[in-house]
Design a protein around this motif. Structure first.
Motif, PDB file in Angstrom:
ATOM      1  N   UNK A  87       0.821  -1.210   0.000  1.00 54.72           N
ATOM      2  CA  UNK A  87       0.000   0.000   0.000  1.00 54.72           C
ATOM      3  C   UNK A  87       0.856   1.262   0.000  1.00 54.72           C
ATOM      4  N   UNK A  88       2.058   1.171   0.565  1.00 54.93           N
ATOM      5  CA  UNK A  88       2.964   2.314   0.613  1.00 54.93           C
ATOM      6  C   UNK A  88       4.029   2.266  -0.480  1.00 54.93           C
ATOM      7  N   UNK A  89       4.040   1.189  -1.277  1.00 59.28           N
ATOM      8  CA  UNK A  89       5.099   0.973  -2.269  1.00 59.28           C
ATOM      9  C   UNK A  89       6.477   1.052  -1.610  1.00 59.28           C
ATOM     10  N   UNK A  90       6.583   0.416  -0.449  1.00 60.29           N
ATOM     11  CA  UNK A  90       7.772   0.520   0.394  1.00 60.29           C
ATOM     12  C   UNK A  90       8.442  -0.840   0.533  1.00 60.29           C
ATOM     13  N   UNK A  91       9.751  -0.877   0.312  1.00 62.42           N
ATOM     14  CA  UNK A  91      10.515  -2.099   0.464  1.00 62.42           C
ATOM     15  C   UNK A  91      11.517  -1.990   1.601  1.00 62.42           C
ATOM     16  N   UNK A  92      11.909  -3.118   2.171  1.00 64.16           N
ATOM     17  CA  UNK A  92      12.856  -3.165   3.290  1.00 64.16           C
ATOM     18  C   UNK A  92      13.816  -4.325   3.091  1.00 64.16           C
ATOM     19  N   UNK A  93      15.121  -4.026   3.195  1.00 59.42           N
ATOM     20  CA  UNK A  93      16.181  -5.014   3.060  1.00 59.42           C
ATOM     21  C   UNK A  93      17.088  -4.905   4.284  1.00 59.42           C
ATOM     22  N   UNK A  94      17.648  -6.018   4.740  1.00 62.13           N
ATOM     23  CA  UNK A  94      18.532  -6.047   5.910  1.00 62.13           C
ATOM     24  C   UNK A  94      19.961  -6.292   5.457  1.00 62.13           C
ATOM     25  N   UNK A  95      20.902  -5.517   6.012  1.00 61.77           N
ATOM     26  CA  UNK A  95      22.309  -5.689   5.649  1.00 61.77           C
ATOM     27  C   UNK A  95      23.214  -5.244   6.786  1.00 61.77           C
ATOM     28  N   UNK A  96      24.354  -5.891   6.924  1.00 63.07           N
ATOM     29  CA  UNK A  96      25.384  -5.377   7.829  1.00 63.07           C
ATOM     30  C   UNK A  96      25.978  -4.111   7.227  1.00 63.07           C
ATOM     31  N   UNK A  97      26.461  -3.218   8.101  1.00 57.02           N
ATOM     32  CA  UNK A  97      27.052  -1.961   7.654  1.00 57.02           C
ATOM     33  C   UNK A  97      28.480  -1.830   8.139  1.00 57.02           C
ATOM     34  N   UNK A  98      29.121  -0.731   7.765  1.00 61.59           N
ATOM     35  CA  UNK A  98      30.504  -0.515   8.187  1.00 61.59           C
ATOM     36  C   UNK A  98      30.540   0.299   9.480  1.00 61.59           C
ATOM     37  N   UNK A  99      31.724   0.800   9.850  1.00 61.48           N
ATOM     38  CA  UNK A  99      31.913   1.478  11.134  1.00 61.48           C
ATOM     39  C   UNK A  99      31.224   2.832  11.218  1.00 61.48           C
ATOM     40  N   UNK A 100      30.708   3.344  10.111  1.00 63.18           N
ATOM     41  CA  UNK A 100      29.975   4.612  10.145  1.00 63.18           C
ATOM     42  C   UNK A 100      28.468   4.391  10.308  1.00 63.18           C
ATOM     43  N   UNK A 101      28.054   3.143  10.449  1.00 61.98           N
ATOM     44  CA  UNK A 101      26.647   2.850  10.693  1.00 61.98           C
ATOM     45  C   UNK A 101      26.218   3.400  12.047  1.00 61.98           C
ATOM     46  N   UNK A 102      25.115   4.125  12.073  1.00 63.03           N
ATOM     47  CA  UNK A 102      24.548   4.581  13.335  1.00 63.03           C
ATOM     48  C   UNK A 102      25.216   5.787  13.956  1.00 63.03           C
ATOM     49  N   UNK A 103      26.031   6.517  13.198  1.00 62.04           N
ATOM     50  CA  UNK A 103      26.650   7.742  13.707  1.00 62.04           C
ATOM     51  C   UNK A 103      26.477   8.840  12.661  1.00 62.04           C
ATOM     52  N   UNK A 104      26.557  10.082  13.105  1.00 58.54           N
ATOM     53  CA  UNK A 104      26.301  11.212  12.206  1.00 58.54           C
ATOM     54  C   UNK A 104      27.564  11.770  11.570  1.00 58.54           C
TER      55      UNK A 104
END
Length: 209
Positions: A87-104
């Protein structure tokens, strides 16, 4: 690029609600996957902990999304686990990230190079290029994809839900929007929310020169 850093559970909930998501889905997935990745001894293949974390994250996200009863569906095009909210035309994928994941203070990339099934979903012009996905109501063309990135370091799992707009080779490397979750404390078994306040957290945009 818009970056959101919600500090409270309520602030994060407000960002996730338009996507028909809840933070409890991701909180449980991080906890289960982190615990499972620690079940291997030194004789196990070196890739076992990382692969198991990825597999358990997907499995637990799947279970959580189905329990939400918010219309999320699961597909595996070319063996790529992929979630769809038609209904939202929204997709979601899961992946590991690098050391900049979760920081600004940096821009994350996917940790490992991605195969053709993943990479084709981000075209070279930065536009989302998902294949149509068949549902009971017909085929759905997805025009908004989010990648759940995670990375563990220093006793914390860093997590973000971000919208990709480009890739460098086989790595997804640029984003139009990032929702950065409070870090997940492995000792406490929960996100490190600043409970007792209703601060929206920081939200800002980085413009390209």
């Amino acid at each position: 690029m818009a970056i959101h850093t919600p500090k409270t559970r309520e602030a994060l909930a407000r960002l996730l609600a338009p996507m028909r998501l809840e933070c409890t889905v991701f909180e449980r997935a991080v906890a289960v996957a982190a615990a499972e990745s620690r079940t291997f001894g030194p004789a196990a293949p070196k890739s076992a902990p990382e692969f198991t974390r990825w597999a358990r994250t997907i499995e637990t996200v799947h279970e959580g999304l189905m329990l939400l009863q918010q219309g999320w569906q699961r597909f595996d095009p070319e063996n790529l686990p992929y979630f769809l909210q038609p209904e939202l035309n929204l997709g979601l994928i899961v992946s590991s990230g690098n050391a900049f994941t979760g920081v600004t203070y940096g821009s994350p990339t996917t940790k490992n190079p991605k195969g053709s099934a993943f990479a084709r979903r981000i075209d070279e012009n930065g536009a989302v290029a998902m294949f149509g996905q068949p549902t009971g109501e017909g085929e759905v063309n997805v025009d908004d994809v989010r990648i759940l990135l995670y990375d563990e370091r220093d006793g914390l799992v860093h997590l973000e839900l971000s919208r990709p707009v480009g890739r460098l080779g086989s790595f997804v490397s640029s984003w139009s929007e990032r929702i950065i979750f409070p870090a997940f404390d492995l000792t406490l078994g929960s996100f490190t929310f600043e409970e007792g306040t209703d601060d929206e957290g920081f939200s800002f945009k980085i413009a390209r020169r």
